[in-house]
Design a protein around this motif. Structure first.
Motif, PDB file in Angstrom:
ATOM      1  N   VAL A   1     108.373  83.341   6.633  1.00 20.61           N
ATOM      2  CA  VAL A   1     107.906  84.061   5.453  1.00 20.61           C
ATOM      3  C   VAL A   1     108.091  85.551   5.693  1.00 20.61           C
ATOM      4  O   VAL A   1     108.074  86.021   6.829  1.00 20.61           O
ATOM      5  N   ASN A   2     108.272  86.294   4.628  1.00 13.76           N
ATOM      6  CA  ASN A   2     108.371  87.745   4.734  1.00 13.76           C
ATOM      7  C   ASN A   2     106.974  88.350   4.814  1.00 13.76           C
ATOM      8  O   ASN A   2     106.035  87.853   4.180  1.00 13.76           O
ATOM      9  N   MET A   3     106.847  89.426   5.577  1.00  6.61           N
ATOM     10  CA  MET A   3     105.542  90.038   5.796  1.00  6.61           C
ATOM     11  C   MET A   3     105.645  91.549   5.740  1.00  6.61           C
ATOM     12  O   MET A   3     106.669  92.135   6.089  1.00  6.61           O
ATOM     13  N   SER A   4     104.561  92.160   5.287  1.00  9.01           N
ATOM     14  CA  SER A   4     104.434  93.610   5.336  1.00  9.01           C
ATOM     15  C   SER A   4     102.991  93.934   5.660  1.00  9.01           C
ATOM     16  O   SER A   4     102.101  93.098   5.519  1.00  9.01           O
TER      17      SER A   4
ATOM     18  N   ASP B   1     114.625  85.662   7.377  1.00  8.29           N
ATOM     19  CA  ASP B   1     115.902  85.002   7.656  1.00  8.29           C
ATOM     20  C   ASP B   1     116.739  85.751   8.700  1.00  8.29           C
ATOM     21  O   ASP B   1     117.717  85.219   9.217  1.00  8.29           O
ATOM     22  N   ARG B   2     116.334  86.960   9.061  1.00  8.71           N
ATOM     23  CA  ARG B   2     117.049  87.736  10.069  1.00  8.71           C
ATOM     24  C   ARG B   2     116.443  87.603  11.462  1.00  8.71           C
ATOM     25  O   ARG B   2     117.025  88.073  12.456  1.00  8.71           O
TER      26      ARG B   2
ATOM     27  N   PRO C   1     107.957  88.693  14.909  1.00  3.29           N
ATOM     28  CA  PRO C   1     108.534  87.354  14.745  1.00  3.29           C
ATOM     29  C   PRO C   1     107.558  86.242  14.389  1.00  3.29           C
ATOM     30  O   PRO C   1     107.989  85.191  13.911  1.00  3.29           O
ATOM     31  N   PHE C   2     106.259  86.443  14.601  1.00  2.77           N
ATOM     32  CA  PHE C   2     105.297  85.360  14.383  1.00  2.77           C
ATOM     33  C   PHE C   2     104.420  85.627  13.158  1.00  2.77           C
ATOM     34  O   PHE C   2     104.274  86.765  12.720  1.00  2.77           O
ATOM     35  N   ARG C   3     103.821  84.584  12.629  1.00  2.00           N
ATOM     36  CA  ARG C   3     102.929  84.724  11.476  1.00  2.00           C
ATOM     37  C   ARG C   3     101.657  85.466  11.828  1.00  2.00           C
ATOM     38  O   ARG C   3     101.030  86.100  10.979  1.00  2.00           O
ATOM     39  N   GLU C   4     101.227  85.372  13.069  1.00  2.00           N
ATOM     40  CA  GLU C   4      99.959  85.966  13.489  1.00  2.00           C
ATOM     41  C   GLU C   4     100.073  86.318  14.966  1.00  2.00           C
ATOM     42  O   GLU C   4     100.756  85.635  15.727  1.00  2.00           O
ATOM     43  N   GLY C   5      99.418  87.397  15.361  1.00  2.00           N
ATOM     44  CA  GLY C   5      99.313  87.711  16.782  1.00  2.00           C
ATOM     45  C   GLY C   5     100.429  88.551  17.355  1.00  2.00           C
ATOM     46  O   GLY C   5     100.515  88.692  18.582  1.00  2.00           O
TER      47      GLY C   5
END
Length: 205
Positions: free
Chosen positions: A85-88, A98-99, A142-146
């Motif tokens: 997922v994209n995050m900001s 995707d990169r 690179p990770f969703r959390e942490g």
């Protein structure tokens, strides 16, 4: 409001958490309880890595994935896997999802392979190594959390390899805006502000 803006199919929150806590294996529904659980597990990871399993050779993305999984594998199903997922954060976008695979390959080759292992490094060389790897890892996110906590573990491992750490991050917390600005300057190829941050955090003597 969550700490991050997350979009896509992985935007899944724990039922009963009022969209405050990501879906987890422990059924935790409050941010306070999740913070406590993550902190306990992080301390265990630090003890394991720094005291018993400190890598003696070059660090790799595989090490980082393993640390993330060992830390959060009992909490989140996606621990150790790159985000999809994209995050900001605070309006600052991290690398597009995707990169991430290609960016991690480049990070492995251009930064980890170049700057680690850190045995025998003097202070200035270590500051440069930590500053550059820290900025580039945070920008990938690179990770969703942490990501922030894993980036600090990476810096601490590098410092301990050089027998000059771990770092004291309290100056970063006291001057949070300065730290964030240093990351943003790194995006433009200026690592001097982050070198100053690392110099403040790295023990002397």
């Amino acid at each position: 409001m969550s700490r991050y803006d997350i979009s896509g199919w992985q935007n899944s929150y724990q039922e009963g958490s009022d969209a405050q806590v990501l879906k987890n294996k422990l059924g935790i529904v409050t941010r306070e309880d999740m913070n406590r659980a993550e902190l306990i597990l992080l301390r265990k990871l630090y003890m394991a890595v720094l005291n018993h399993a400190l890598p003696s050779g070059p660090l790799t993305v595989a090490h980082i994935r393993e640390w993330h999984h060992r830390w959060l594998g009992n909490v989140y199903a996606w621990a150790g896997h790159e985000r999809s997922v994209n995050m900001s954060k605070n309006g600052f976008p991290f690398a597009a999802a995707d990169r991430i695979p290609a960016l991690l390959q480049a990070f492995d080759r251009q930064y980890l392979a170049r700057y680690t292992p850190c045995q025998g490094m003097g202070r200035e060389a270590l500051i440069e190594a930590i500053a550059l790897t820290h900025v580039e890892f945070i920008l990938i996110h690179p990770f969703r959390e942490g990501n922030g906590r894993i980036s600090r573990l990476l810096a601490d491992v590098m410092a301990v390899q050089a027998r000059q750490g771990p770092l004291d991050y309290s100056p970063w917390e006291l001057r949070r805006e300065h730290y964030i600005a240093a990351i943003q300057m790194g995006l433009m190829g200026d690592y001097e502000p982050m070198k100053q941050c690392v110099d403040q955090a790295l023990p002397r003597g």
